[in-house]
Design a protein around this motif. Structure first.
Motif, PDB file in Angstrom:
ATOM      1  N   ALA A 114       0.843  -1.194   0.000  1.00 40.39           N
ATOM      2  CA  ALA A 114       0.000   0.000   0.000  1.00 40.39           C
ATOM      3  C   ALA A 114       0.882   1.250   0.000  1.00 40.39           C
ATOM      4  O   ALA A 114       1.154   1.816  -1.052  1.00 40.39           O
ATOM      5  CB  ALA A 114      -0.946  -0.024   1.187  1.00 40.39           C
ATOM      6  N   GLN A 115       1.384   1.657   1.150  1.00 40.08           N
ATOM      7  CA  GLN A 115       2.203   2.865   1.215  1.00 40.08           C
ATOM      8  C   GLN A 115       3.440   2.808   0.328  1.00 40.08           C
ATOM      9  O   GLN A 115       3.730   3.793  -0.351  1.00 40.08           O
ATOM     10  CB  GLN A 115       2.599   3.162   2.656  1.00 40.08           C
ATOM     11  CG  GLN A 115       1.542   3.934   3.395  1.00 40.08           C
ATOM     12  CD  GLN A 115       2.029   4.350   4.751  1.00 40.08           C
ATOM     13  OE1 GLN A 115       2.447   3.518   5.552  1.00 40.08           O
ATOM     14  NE2 GLN A 115       1.973   5.637   5.021  1.00 40.08           N
ATOM     15  N   PRO A 116       4.177   1.711   0.290  1.00 45.64           N
ATOM     16  CA  PRO A 116       5.392   1.706  -0.537  1.00 45.64           C
ATOM     17  C   PRO A 116       5.121   1.840  -2.037  1.00 45.64           C
ATOM     18  O   PRO A 116       6.011   2.211  -2.794  1.00 45.64           O
ATOM     19  CB  PRO A 116       6.036   0.338  -0.257  1.00 45.64           C
ATOM     20  CG  PRO A 116       5.371  -0.189   0.953  1.00 45.64           C
ATOM     21  CD  PRO A 116       4.038   0.473   1.062  1.00 45.64           C
ATOM     22  N   SER A 117       3.901   1.569  -2.449  1.00 45.19           N
ATOM     23  CA  SER A 117       3.608   1.618  -3.893  1.00 45.19           C
ATOM     24  C   SER A 117       3.228   3.010  -4.386  1.00 45.19           C
ATOM     25  O   SER A 117       3.221   3.269  -5.576  1.00 45.19           O
ATOM     26  CB  SER A 117       2.474   0.639  -4.222  1.00 45.19           C
ATOM     27  OG  SER A 117       1.247   1.076  -3.649  1.00 45.19           O
ATOM     28  N   ILE A 118       2.917   3.909  -3.477  1.00 43.97           N
ATOM     29  CA  ILE A 118       2.439   5.243  -3.877  1.00 43.97           C
ATOM     30  C   ILE A 118       3.622   6.075  -4.360  1.00 43.97           C
ATOM     31  O   ILE A 118       4.598   6.267  -3.641  1.00 43.97           O
ATOM     32  CB  ILE A 118       1.713   5.929  -2.712  1.00 43.97           C
ATOM     33  CG1 ILE A 118       0.489   5.103  -2.296  1.00 43.97           C
ATOM     34  CG2 ILE A 118       1.299   7.358  -3.100  1.00 43.97           C
ATOM     35  CD1 ILE A 118      -0.191   5.552  -1.032  1.00 43.97           C
ATOM     36  N   PRO A 119       3.539   6.598  -5.597  1.00 45.01           N
ATOM     37  CA  PRO A 119       4.672   7.346  -6.153  1.00 45.01           C
ATOM     38  C   PRO A 119       4.781   8.760  -5.611  1.00 45.01           C
ATOM     39  O   PRO A 119       3.806   9.347  -5.141  1.00 45.01           O
ATOM     40  CB  PRO A 119       4.354   7.384  -7.653  1.00 45.01           C
ATOM     41  CG  PRO A 119       2.865   7.311  -7.718  1.00 45.01           C
ATOM     42  CD  PRO A 119       2.438   6.458  -6.563  1.00 45.01           C
ATOM     43  N   TYR A 120       5.981   9.300  -5.681  1.00 44.91           N
ATOM     44  CA  TYR A 120       6.226  10.696  -5.379  1.00 44.91           C
ATOM     45  C   TYR A 120       5.822  11.532  -6.584  1.00 44.91           C
ATOM     46  O   TYR A 120       5.815  11.052  -7.715  1.00 44.91           O
ATOM     47  CB  TYR A 120       7.711  10.937  -5.067  1.00 44.91           C
ATOM     48  CG  TYR A 120       8.133  10.338  -3.746  1.00 44.91           C
ATOM     49  CD1 TYR A 120       7.981  11.047  -2.561  1.00 44.91           C
ATOM     50  CD2 TYR A 120       8.705   9.070  -3.680  1.00 44.91           C
ATOM     51  CE1 TYR A 120       8.355  10.504  -1.337  1.00 44.91           C
ATOM     52  CE2 TYR A 120       9.092   8.514  -2.472  1.00 44.91           C
ATOM     53  CZ  TYR A 120       8.914   9.236  -1.313  1.00 44.91           C
ATOM     54  OH  TYR A 120       9.279   8.706  -0.116  1.00 44.91           O
ATOM     55  N   ALA A 121       5.528  12.802  -6.370  1.00 43.10           N
ATOM     56  CA  ALA A 121       5.111  13.694  -7.449  1.00 43.10           C
ATOM     57  C   ALA A 121       6.147  13.718  -8.576  1.00 43.10           C
ATOM     58  O   ALA A 121       5.771  13.714  -9.749  1.00 43.10           O
ATOM     59  CB  ALA A 121       4.879  15.107  -6.905  1.00 43.10           C
ATOM     60  N   LYS A 122       7.427  13.742  -8.234  1.00 37.32           N
ATOM     61  CA  LYS A 122       8.468  13.802  -9.278  1.00 37.32           C
ATOM     62  C   LYS A 122       8.418  12.578 -10.181  1.00 37.32           C
ATOM     63  O   LYS A 122       8.762  12.643 -11.354  1.00 37.32           O
ATOM     64  CB  LYS A 122       9.851  13.987  -8.661  1.00 37.32           C
ATOM     65  CG  LYS A 122      10.302  12.845  -7.778  1.00 37.32           C
ATOM     66  CD  LYS A 122      11.640  13.130  -7.118  1.00 37.32           C
ATOM     67  CE  LYS A 122      11.982  11.978  -6.180  1.00 37.32           C
ATOM     68  NZ  LYS A 122      13.145  12.246  -5.387  1.00 37.32           N
ATOM     69  N   GLU A 123       7.969  11.433  -9.666  1.00 31.15           N
ATOM     70  CA  GLU A 123       7.843  10.230 -10.494  1.00 31.15           C
ATOM     71  C   GLU A 123       6.648  10.345 -11.434  1.00 31.15           C
ATOM     72  O   GLU A 123       6.705   9.887 -12.567  1.00 31.15           O
ATOM     73  CB  GLU A 123       7.631   8.990  -9.614  1.00 31.15           C
ATOM     74  CG  GLU A 123       8.806   8.628  -8.719  1.00 31.15           C
ATOM     75  CD  GLU A 123       8.434   7.466  -7.822  1.00 31.15           C
ATOM     76  OE1 GLU A 123       8.624   6.312  -8.283  1.00 31.15           O
ATOM     77  OE2 GLU A 123       7.945   7.701  -6.705  1.00 31.15           O
ATOM     78  N   ILE A 124       5.593  10.937 -10.969  1.00 32.98           N
ATOM     79  CA  ILE A 124       4.365  11.057 -11.763  1.00 32.98           C
ATOM     80  C   ILE A 124       4.589  12.005 -12.936  1.00 32.98           C
ATOM     81  O   ILE A 124       4.126  11.763 -14.042  1.00 32.98           O
ATOM     82  CB  ILE A 124       3.186  11.552 -10.897  1.00 32.98           C
ATOM     83  CG1 ILE A 124       2.944  10.573  -9.751  1.00 32.98           C
ATOM     84  CG2 ILE A 124       1.928  11.701 -11.734  1.00 32.98           C
ATOM     85  CD1 ILE A 124       2.035  11.131  -8.657  1.00 32.98           C
ATOM     86  N   LEU A 125       5.318  13.071 -12.676  1.00 30.02           N
ATOM     87  CA  LEU A 125       5.555  14.074 -13.724  1.00 30.02           C
ATOM     88  C   LEU A 125       6.471  13.504 -14.785  1.00 30.02           C
ATOM     89  O   LEU A 125       6.376  13.766 -15.939  1.00 30.02           O
ATOM     90  CB  LEU A 125       6.152  15.347 -13.123  1.00 30.02           C
ATOM     91  CG  LEU A 125       5.244  16.066 -12.150  1.00 30.02           C
ATOM     92  CD1 LEU A 125       5.994  17.193 -11.457  1.00 30.02           C
ATOM     93  CD2 LEU A 125       4.003  16.610 -12.856  1.00 30.02           C
TER      94      LEU A 125
END
Length: 180
Positions: free
Chosen positions: A169-180
């Motif tokens: 759950a938590q470890p899978s959530i990306p950081y904003a820099k990854e999404i961009l």
């Protein structure tokens, strides 16, 4: 627990799910709306019996397909049934409805338009945090006037697509820099 009002006054959005006391959510949503903060409700865990008072104080409602079906009693099988379910939800004064559809993307309906945003095509290995990621990412970039709604949904879809390709759950959530 007493509602902490000062931090809320400085917020753009207040998000909640049904994992906390409903009366507390209603109190917070009423205060938020009175101070110009947009309220966003994710109906998890799903219930066919949602407080009308809570719905009347909700600006943005984001169920997934099965939650929307349970809440509205409408079997979602087409764009027309998506629109019909969205309109049923809007009857409570909700401005924006976004129904997430997993690998089929998401459908949105609000005063200024409606549409479907396709999902990113990925190989999912764990969908545990997909919905939470979608909602968190959406609220991080959505403007209060919804002027960037489609872009915000696309951003949230990218974030969710990244999440389902990872385990946990938590470890899978990306950081904003990854999404961009």
């Amino acid at each position: 627990m007493k509602l902490q009002k000062e931090p809320l006054k400085k917020s753009d959005f207040l998000l909640s799910q049904f994992e906390i006391n409903i009366e507390a959510i209603i109190e917070a949503f009423q205060f938020a709306r009175d101070t110009g903060v947009k309220t966003l409700l994710n109906p998890v865990p799903a219930s066919a019996d949602i407080s009308e008072e809570l719905l009347n104080n909700t600006d943005i409602f984001i169920p997934n397909k099965s939650e929307a079906e349970l809440i509205t009693g409408i079997k979602i099988e087409s764009i027309e049934t998506l629109k019909k379910a969205g309109k049923v939800i809007q009857q409570y004064g909700i401005e924006l409805v976004i129904i997430t559809l997993g690998e089929k993307g998401s459908y949105f309906l609000y005063e200024n338009g409606k549409g479907q945003i396709p999902a990113q095509v990925v190989r999912a290995v764990d969908t545990t945090a997909a919905g939470d990621t979608f909602i968190g990412a959406l609220s991080a970039v959505l403007q209060k006037d919804y002027s960037n709604l489609e872009e915000a949904i696309q951003y949230a879809s990218r974030a969710s697509a990244m999440t389902v390709q990872r385990f946990g759950a938590q470890p899978s959530i990306p950081y904003a820099k990854e999404i961009l």
